[in-house]
Design a protein around this motif. Structure first.
Motif, PDB file in Angstrom:
ATOM      1  N   ARG A 441       3.145   0.506  -7.740  1.00  0.00           N
ATOM      2  CA  ARG A 441       2.237  -0.315  -6.931  1.00  0.00           C
ATOM      3  C   ARG A 441       2.548  -1.793  -7.088  1.00  0.00           C
ATOM      4  N   LEU A 442       2.904  -2.205  -8.335  1.00  0.00           N
ATOM      5  CA  LEU A 442       3.237  -3.611  -8.572  1.00  0.00           C
ATOM      6  C   LEU A 442       4.478  -4.005  -7.784  1.00  0.00           C
ATOM      7  N   CYS A 445       3.608  -4.203  -4.165  1.00  0.00           N
ATOM      8  CA  CYS A 445       2.832  -5.404  -3.849  1.00  0.00           C
ATOM      9  C   CYS A 445       3.713  -6.642  -3.798  1.00  0.00           C
ATOM     10  N   LEU A 449       4.297  -8.826  -0.558  1.00  0.00           N
ATOM     11  CA  LEU A 449       3.980 -10.252  -0.600  1.00  0.00           C
ATOM     12  C   LEU A 449       5.157 -11.094  -0.129  1.00  0.00           C
TER      13      LEU A 449
END
Length: 589
Positions: A441-442, A445, A449
């Motif tokens: 998930r990091l 993200c 971004l």
């Protein structure tokens, strides 16, 4: 026969020679018959004619509408279809006010039994209520209140409104002392006046008790229900006892009086068996099973065997109920069968007979309504599979429990217990999975971004370039417009203004068109250049710009365009705000 009648009458007559207070003798009956002998035959003939006429009228004539209404009232609950057909044959317009109110009350009740609840039923009932409530006939006033309470229930009114109507009905029947004798004469079963009043009174007690129980006032409901049950027990009315038994048992269970609860559940089972209602008998088997399970879970037993005995009783009741429903396939029986299977699941789980628990739980699961939550059933399946060592099925039902958390507090507690146990056993595996998931998930993200930032920068760049391009195009259009206007000399512009002014002064309906054509001939591309240089101006504003350039004052522009002078002035102010200052100075000044 004539002689015998004569002897009887004569024996009852006073004896000759007995004196009265005036000291005069009575005449014997023989003297009267001797005097009136010529009229005797005529008298008998008239009497026979009257009897024959009355008999003929009663046999061949139509009975009065009021009698028909009372006959319908005595049997409509047993056969509502026939009652409705009879009521539809009556001439409503010929009825009196009381008969019409009676008719409306009966027809609304019949339509309610046939599930024909609509605006017509409401209007019929309202007419009956308006007549009987507040009247002198307390029996029908009570009936009207009960019918009104029933209609409130169908319309979704609050329980307090329904309860108020039923309490008023009880007050009315308490003031009743007499009923119409036709209710007794036309009744299909032997009855009397007091029995009809009592039947109504205790039916109202029954409904009031059920309303109290439904609203959570169990103590108040028990009093009314017990009065009704005592009356039905005295009359050996098992069908009505069947209706009263369950709310009584439920109310006693709610106030933790277990012995009374058991007694009334058994009364309900006995009543169902007496009238041969197998479906209702299975329902009370289910109620007794639920009672035994509730006692096991809420009471403390020093001897574990006592608690197990209750569970075994619950199992026996469930099997008895399922046996009753074995050959019945109705919608209601399917509901009862599913509830019995759910109780069997809980009972076998408490007995630690996990194979049987899984068997009956899967049967209940196949019959359950998908719109209803079955978290407790999933809980027993999960825990039984876990106890049997079937980790795969245990994981399936544990995940189902976690995903389908209900809003109900009791079910949330059950889910929390199962979830905690499941988390303990799979903690390491879940932690590792969650760690990987967080890392993925990091990364996702960060990538999203970066993409979003690049898209934002590209969008800002494109927006800036487009604005610059639009500005350049606008400036170019303004320059072309200025150069076109500067091509003509001051003398030529003055001549153009004189010509269009002459056109204006000459008048005519097409002078605006001729003036604009004159401007177009002098400046062929000026109109298009104005549109490009000032794209936010509308057609009227562009005409005002051109007319102002040609030297027309605000009053004259207003006359040409059919506007007011103040409106033209406002348009000019708007043009100065919208257009470039250089363009405005050229055209408007």
């Amino acid at each position: 026969m004539k002689k015998e009648k004569f002897l009887i009458v004569h024996a009852c007559a006073p004896v000759d020679g007995v004196k009265n207070e005036n000291n005069s003798s009575f005449r014997s009956l023989s003297e009267y018959f001797r005097i009136f002998a010529p009229m005797k035959r005529f008298f008998y003939i008239c009497l026979l004619a009257l009897v024959a006429l009355a008999t003929s009228c009663s046999k061949n004539g139509t009975p009065p509408a009021e009698d028909v209404l009372y006959r319908v009232e005595c049997f409509y609950q047993m056969n509502p279809d026939s009652a409705l057909r009879i009521l539809d044959t009556l001439d409503v317009d010929a009825l009196s006010a009381k008969e019409r109110a009676h008719y409306c009350l009966l027809k609304s009740g019949v339509r309610d039994m046939m599930l024909q609840n609509d605006a017509e039923t409401d209007s019929l009932l309202q007419e009956a209520v308006d007549y009987f409530i507040g009247g002198r006939d307390k029996y029908y006033e009570a009936l009207a209140y009960m019918a009104l309470a029933r209609q409130y229930g169908l319309n979704g009114e609050g329980i307090q409104t329904i309860l108020d109507c039923r309490l008023k009905a009880l007050q009315s029947i308490g003031q009743c002392r007499h009923v119409d004798e036709r209710l007794i004469c036309f009744s299909p079963v032997p009855t009397d006046e007091q029995n009809e009043i009592d039947r109504m009174k205790y039916a109202i007690h029954q409904r009031i008790g059920m309303s109290y129980a439904a609203s959570g006032y169990y103590r108040e409901g028990i009093g009314h229900l017990k009065q009704a049950d005592s009356y039905y027990a005295e009359k050996e009315n098992f069908r009505c006892r069947l209706i009263t038994a369950f709310p009584l048992g439920m109310s006693y269970l709610a106030v933790n009086e277990y012995d009374s609860c058991l007694m009334y559940y058994q009364v309900g089972l006995h009543s169902a068996e007496m009238i041969g209602d197998i479906v209702e008998a299975s329902y009370f088997h289910n109620a007794l099973a639920t009672y035994y399970l509730c006692c096991y879970e809420t009471q403390h037993y020093e001897d574990e065997e006592d608690g197990m005995a209750l569970i075994r009783r619950a199992v026996d009741e469930c099997h008895s109920g399922l046996e009753d429903l074995r050959f019945i396939d109705e919608k209601l029986s399917r509901v009862y069968r599913r509830e019995l299977l759910e109780d069997l699941t809980q009972a076998y789980f408490n007995l630690q007979q996990y194979d049987s628990c899984v068997c009956y739980a899967r049967m209940a699961e196949e019959m359950r309504d998908e719109s209803k939550n079955s978290i407790l059933l999933d809980k027993y399946l999960y825990m039984s599979y876990k106890a049997l060592g079937d980790e795969a099925n245990a994981a399936v039902y544990a995940e189902r429990l976690i995903e389908n958390v209900s809003r109900d507090g009791v079910e949330q507690k059950a889910v929390a217990e199962v979830k905690a146990e499941y988390d303990k056993q799979l903690e390491m595996q879940r932690m590792e999975s969650e760690h990987k998931l967080r890392r993925y998930r990091l990364y996702l993200c960060i990538a999203l971004l970066a993409v979003a930032l690049m898209a934002l920068l590209w969008t800002a760049f494109r927006y800036r370039k487009n604005k610059e391009l639009e500005t350049l195009k606008l400036r170019d259009a303004q320059h072309r417009l200025q150069s076109e206007l500067e091509k003509t000399s001051r003398h030529q512009r003055e001549m153009l203004r004189q010509r269009v002014m002459a056109m204006y002064q000459a008048g005519g309906g097409d002078r605006l068109r001729r003036i604009m054509d004159e401007f177009g001939d002098a400046y062929p591309s000026a109109a298009e250049n104005i549109r490009r240089a000032c794209p936010n101006l509308n057609d009227t504003e562009r005409r005002i710009v051109i007319l102002s350039f040609l030297g027309f004052r605000a009053k004259e522009v207003a006359d040409l365009l059919g506007l007011k002078e103040n409106t033209v002035t406002q348009y000019r102010s708007n043009i100065k705000k919208k257009a470039d200052a250089d363009i405005v100075s050229i055209f408007i000044g």
